[in-house]
Design an enzyme around this catalytic site. Structure first.
Site, mmCIF file in Angstrom:
data_model
loop_
_atom_site.group_PDB
_atom_site.id
_atom_site.type_symbol
_atom_site.label_atom_id
_atom_site.label_comp_id
_atom_site.label_asym_id
_atom_site.label_seq_id
_atom_site.Cartn_x
_atom_site.Cartn_y
_atom_site.Cartn_z
ATOM 1 N N GLY A 35 6.917 10.288 0.722
ATOM 2 C CA GLY A 35 7.036 10.296 2.182
ATOM 3 C C GLY A 35 6.911 11.701 2.746
ATOM 4 O O GLY A 35 6.237 11.937 3.752
ATOM 5 N N ARG A 91 -1.288 17.591 11.359
ATOM 6 C CA ARG A 91 0.110 17.215 11.638
ATOM 7 C C ARG A 91 1.059 17.621 10.504
ATOM 8 O O ARG A 91 2.120 17.016 10.307
ATOM 9 C CB ARG A 91 0.261 15.706 11.863
ATOM 10 C CG ARG A 91 -0.301 15.259 13.183
ATOM 11 C CD ARG A 91 -0.152 13.776 13.360
ATOM 12 N NE ARG A 91 -0.756 13.393 14.631
ATOM 13 C CZ ARG A 91 -0.077 12.932 15.671
ATOM 14 N NH1 ARG A 91 1.223 12.746 15.595
ATOM 15 N NH2 ARG A 91 -0.697 12.627 16.782
ATOM 16 N N ARG A 106 3.336 4.592 -4.142
ATOM 17 C CA ARG A 106 4.371 5.276 -3.369
ATOM 18 C C ARG A 106 5.446 5.752 -4.325
ATOM 19 O O ARG A 106 5.943 4.978 -5.154
ATOM 20 C CB ARG A 106 4.954 4.313 -2.328
ATOM 21 C CG ARG A 106 6.314 4.710 -1.822
ATOM 22 C CD ARG A 106 6.700 4.040 -0.519
ATOM 23 N NE ARG A 106 8.147 4.003 -0.332
ATOM 24 C CZ ARG A 106 8.926 5.072 -0.175
ATOM 25 N NH1 ARG A 106 8.417 6.285 -0.196
ATOM 26 N NH2 ARG A 106 10.227 4.939 -0.026
ATOM 27 N N VAL A 107 5.779 7.037 -4.246
ATOM 28 C CA VAL A 107 6.863 7.586 -5.064
ATOM 29 C C VAL A 107 7.947 8.061 -4.105
ATOM 30 O O VAL A 107 7.693 8.878 -3.230
ATOM 31 C CB VAL A 107 6.380 8.729 -5.994
ATOM 32 C CG1 VAL A 107 5.513 8.175 -7.111
ATOM 33 C CG2 VAL A 107 5.610 9.812 -5.257
ATOM 34 N N GLU A 157 14.471 0.624 1.472
ATOM 35 C CA GLU A 157 13.705 1.804 1.863
ATOM 36 C C GLU A 157 12.932 1.454 3.131
ATOM 37 O O GLU A 157 13.325 0.532 3.834
ATOM 38 C CB GLU A 157 12.837 2.317 0.693
ATOM 39 C CG GLU A 157 11.993 1.274 0.001
ATOM 40 C CD GLU A 157 10.709 0.999 0.707
ATOM 41 O OE1 GLU A 157 10.654 -0.024 1.430
ATOM 42 O OE2 GLU A 157 9.731 1.758 0.530
ATOM 43 N N GLU A 200 9.085 1.649 3.613
ATOM 44 C CA GLU A 200 7.617 1.690 3.596
ATOM 45 C C GLU A 200 6.925 0.615 2.755
ATOM 46 O O GLU A 200 5.794 0.223 3.076
ATOM 47 C CB GLU A 200 7.138 3.065 3.084
ATOM 48 C CG GLU A 200 7.455 4.234 3.983
ATOM 49 C CD GLU A 200 8.858 4.807 3.789
ATOM 50 O OE1 GLU A 200 9.482 4.485 2.750
ATOM 51 O OE2 GLU A 200 9.349 5.554 4.650
ATOM 52 N N SER A 235 18.690 6.759 -4.825
ATOM 53 C CA SER A 235 19.277 8.057 -4.464
ATOM 54 C C SER A 235 20.665 7.924 -3.856
ATOM 55 O O SER A 235 21.413 8.899 -3.785
ATOM 56 C CB SER A 235 18.366 8.777 -3.470
ATOM 57 O OG SER A 235 18.195 8.000 -2.309
ATOM 58 N N ASP A 236 20.991 6.726 -3.398
ATOM 59 C CA ASP A 236 22.286 6.479 -2.749
ATOM 60 C C ASP A 236 22.686 5.063 -3.128
ATOM 61 O O ASP A 236 21.820 4.230 -3.374
ATOM 62 C CB ASP A 236 22.145 6.524 -1.218
ATOM 63 C CG ASP A 236 21.458 7.794 -0.747
ATOM 64 O OD1 ASP A 236 22.168 8.785 -0.533
ATOM 65 O OD2 ASP A 236 20.216 7.789 -0.619
HETATM 66 N N1 HPA Z 1 17.954 3.063 4.065
HETATM 67 C C1 HPA Z 1 16.633 3.139 4.281
HETATM 68 N N2 HPA Z 1 15.829 3.892 3.565
HETATM 69 C C2 HPA Z 1 16.370 4.621 2.573
HETATM 70 C C3 HPA Z 1 17.733 4.579 2.303
HETATM 71 C C4 HPA Z 1 18.555 3.756 3.094
HETATM 72 O O1 HPA Z 1 19.764 3.679 2.883
HETATM 73 N N3 HPA Z 1 17.970 5.429 1.244
HETATM 74 C C5 HPA Z 1 16.757 5.946 0.898
HETATM 75 N N4 HPA Z 1 15.804 5.467 1.703
#
Ligand code: HPA
Length: 238
Positions: A21, A44, A88-89, A179, A181, A203-204
């Site tokens: 992204g 851009r 997509r990575v 996510e 996309e 990541s979360d």
């Molecule tokens: N929501 C949407 N997109 C994301 C999230 C999320 O919590 N974490 C990483 N990309």
């Protein structure tokens, strides 16, 4: 020739594209992984680089955040530059029994976006990954020591303040990642006839309030990008 959003010359973009992204991540990955990376887009500030990976021509370019941005770049890459493979990575939020750092190979991408309905007569499309790329990812992941699992993901248009019930719905449907996309990328792949896959590091964790530190995110991204390159190599050489 250029397009409204990409200034690259014809032939400057490879048939295989890795699409993080963030354009700065594209630059980082290109310099980390490609032989002789050359910047081919800065319009851009959506930086794109072309080079070779183990001899294979590859472009790594940012796609921005969300389906509309991604769809603009993907459409122009495919229609004007003849791109045939897009991986997509990126990262995703985890739901249910997934761990931080785990890699999800997105088999399907449900969504709250109307993007695909707008182009599918209002009907529900089933956006899914290219089977060849997905199979290549499943086969290649262990060799790269990547703990990857095939998973369903959800692409939302609302990073903040969306459906308050969403997590429950995702959990109930065994959707492991969120996510912004993949559903757009996969819908476009089905319409335009190119191969697509999203490979996402968790990541979360949305139900545990757990977050990966920034340095681990970067290492995760490189691992995922290497896996993406190996998938592309396998589908173009078989
Ligand atoms: N929501 C949407 N997109 C994301 C999230 C999320 O919590 N974490 C990483 N990309």
């Amino acid at each position: 020739m250029s397009t409204p959003h990409i200034e690259a010359a014809p032939g400057d973009i490879a048939p295989s594209v890795l699409l993080p992204g963030d354009p700065l991540r594209a630059r980082f990955l290109a310099h980390e992984l490609l032989e002789a990376p050359r910047q081919v887009n800065a319009r851009r500030n959506m930086l794109g680089f072309s080079g070779r990976w183990q001899g294979l021509p590859v472009t790594i370019m940012g796609g921005g955040m969300g389906i509309p941005s991604t769809a603009i770049y993907v459409t122009e890459l495919v229609r004007s530059y003849g791109v045939r493979q897009i991986v997509r990575v990126g990262t995703c939020g985890g739901i249910g029994a997934v761990e931080l750092g785990e890699v999800l190979l997105a088999q399907s991408a449900s969504s709250d976006s109307r993007f695909n309905r707008l182009q599918f007569g209002g009907h529900d499309l089933a956006p899914c990954a290219d089977f060849g790329l997905l199979r290549a990812a499943v086969e290649a992941a262990p060799a790269g020591a990547v703990a990857a699992r095939v998973a369903h993901v959800f692409s939302t248009d609302c990073f903040y303040d969306g459906d308050p019930q969403l997590l429950q719905h995702l959990h109930r449907h065994h959707i492991s990642g969120i996510e912004m996309e993949a559903a757009g990328l996969y819908g476009l792949a089905m319409r335009e006839g190119f191969r697509a896959l999203a490979i996402l590091t968790v990541s979360d964790h949305l139900e545990r309030d757990a977050h990966m530190p920034a340095d681990e995110r970067e290492q995760g991204l490189v691992r995922v990008a290497r896996l993406a390159l190996e998938c592309v190599r396998r589908v173009v050489t078989t």
